[in-house]
Design an enzyme around this catalytic site. Structure first.
Site, PDB file in Angstrom:
ATOM      1  N   SER A 236       0.826  -1.202   0.000  1.00 19.86           N
ATOM      2  CA  SER A 236       0.000   0.000   0.000  1.00 19.86           C
ATOM      3  C   SER A 236       0.863   1.256   0.000  1.00 19.86           C
ATOM      4  O   SER A 236       1.980   1.270   0.541  1.00 19.86           O
ATOM      5  CB  SER A 236      -0.908   0.025   1.239  1.00 19.86           C
ATOM      6  OG  SER A 236      -1.597   1.260   1.323  1.00 19.86           O
TER       7      SER A 236
ATOM      8  N   TYR B  42      -3.134  -1.215  10.110  1.00 18.50           N
ATOM      9  CA  TYR B  42      -3.078  -1.600   8.699  1.00 18.50           C
ATOM     10  C   TYR B  42      -1.763  -1.148   8.073  1.00 18.50           C
ATOM     11  O   TYR B  42      -1.095  -1.906   7.364  1.00 18.50           O
ATOM     12  CB  TYR B  42      -4.258  -0.990   7.951  1.00 18.50           C
ATOM     13  CG  TYR B  42      -4.225  -1.202   6.451  1.00 18.50           C
ATOM     14  CD1 TYR B  42      -4.699  -2.377   5.887  1.00 18.50           C
ATOM     15  CD2 TYR B  42      -3.724  -0.210   5.603  1.00 18.50           C
ATOM     16  CE1 TYR B  42      -4.679  -2.579   4.514  1.00 18.50           C
ATOM     17  CE2 TYR B  42      -3.698  -0.396   4.231  1.00 18.50           C
ATOM     18  CZ  TYR B  42      -4.175  -1.583   3.686  1.00 18.50           C
ATOM     19  OH  TYR B  42      -4.129  -1.767   2.317  1.00 18.50           O
TER      20      TYR B  42
END
Length: 254
Positions: free
Chosen positions: A147, A160
Site C-alpha cells: 500500500s 493496517y
C-alpha cells in the site's frame, strides 16, 4: 502468443476489488487462475465464470486466512488441481492480495483487531509463501500487494499501515532469498482505488474530489490500473526486476 500462456497463478482475495481485477487480467494473458476467496463463494464463482466465458481457465478456492489452517486448505486445493492440470505438479505465479483493514486510530485499536489484521495481512502471506515454495517453479513470480500508506503518513489506519510495512520488508528479503532460483519478488503499492471497500465514502462528490486532489494525475485509481502492473511483473518482461516496491498511487501526495 499471450504473455502468460501455459502459466498457472494463485491470486488470494480474488473475488472482488483489486484481486478480481488481477485474476481477470492474468487470465486474459493466458494463465490458469486459482481464484481464492475468504467467504463469498458466489462472487468468486462469478469471477471464474467471467474468465471461462472469455475462453480462459480458472477455478475457485475457499479458505479463511485468519490461521495457518486456512493456508493449508489453499495448498490442498491447489495441489489437487495441479495434479490434474500441471505436468510437474507445480505452478508459476503467487499474488498475495488478500487483506483486511479498518479505519481505526491508534487509540481505538484493540488487541483483538490488531491480532486479526496481522494474522490476515502478514501471517497468512508468510506461511502461504513458506508452504508453496516447493510447488513454485524456478523462474516463477511472487507479487505482494502492499500500500501507498508505507510512503504516506495516514495515521487513522495505524495497524493496517504497519502490516503493509511488514509486507515491504518481507518482499525485500524474499527477493534475496529466492534469487538463486530465478524467482522474482516484488510489491505493488496502490493508493486510493475505486473498489467496494472504499465505496461508502469514495462514491460521494466530496470523496471523489478528495481522491482526485491527492493524485498528481487528477483521477481516482481503478482495479485495472493495479492489475496491469501485476501482469507485467508476472511476465517474462519483468525478469530483471526484483526486490522492488512499485508505487501505484497515481503520484499521490507528491
Amino acid at each position: 502468443m499471450k504473455s502468460l500462456e501455459g502459466k498457472i497463478a494463485l491470486v488470494t482475495g480474488a473475488s472482488r476489488g483489486i484481486g478480481k481485477g488481477i485474476a481477470l487480467r492474468l487470465a486474459k494473458e493466458g494463465a490458469r487462475v486459482a481464484v481464492h476467496y475468504g467467504g463469498n463463494h458466489t462472487a468468486a464463482e462469478e469471477v471464474v465464470q467471467s474468465i471461462t466465458a472469455q475462453g480462459g481457465q480458472a477455478f475457485s478456492i475457499g479458505a479463511k486466512l485468519e490461521s495457518v489452517a486456512g493456508v493449508r486448505q489453499i495448498i490442498a486445493a491447489l495441489q489437487e488441481d495441479l495434479s490434474r492440470t500441471s505436468p510437474d505438479g507445480r505452478f508459476d505465479i503467487l499474488v498475495n492480495n488478500a487483506g483486511i483493514g479498518t479505519s481505526q486510530t491508534m487509540e481505538e485499536t484493540t488487541e483483538e483487531s490488531f491480532d486479526e489484521i496481522f494474522a490476515v495481512n502478514v501471517k497468512a502471506p508468510f506461511f502461504l509463501v513458506q508452504q508453496t515454495l516447493p510447488l513454485l517453479r524456478d523462474g516463477g513470480r511472487i507479487i505482494n500487494i502492499s500500500s501507498g500508506v508505507t510512503r504516506i503518513a495516514y495515521p487513522h489506519i495505524m495497524s493496517y499501515n504497519l502490516t503493509k510495512g511488514a509486507i515491504n520488508t518481507f518482499t525485500l528479503h524474499l527477493a534475496a532469498l529466492l534469487g538463486p532460483r530465478r524467482i522474482t519478488v516484488n510489491a505493488v503499492l496502490p493508493g486510493i482505488v475505486d473498489t467496494d471497500v472504499n465505496a461508502s465514502w469514495l462514491h460521494t462528490p466530496e470523496g471523489q474530489q478528495h481522491a482526485k486532489e491527492m493524485s498528481a494525475l487528477g483521477r481516482v485509481g481503478q482495479p485495472d490500473d493495479i492489475a496491469d502492473i501485476v501482469a507485467f511483473l508476472a511476465s517474462e518482461d519483468s525478469r530483471w526486476v526484483t526486490g522492488q516496491m512499485i508505487d501505484a498511487t497515481g503520484g499521490s501526495h507528491l
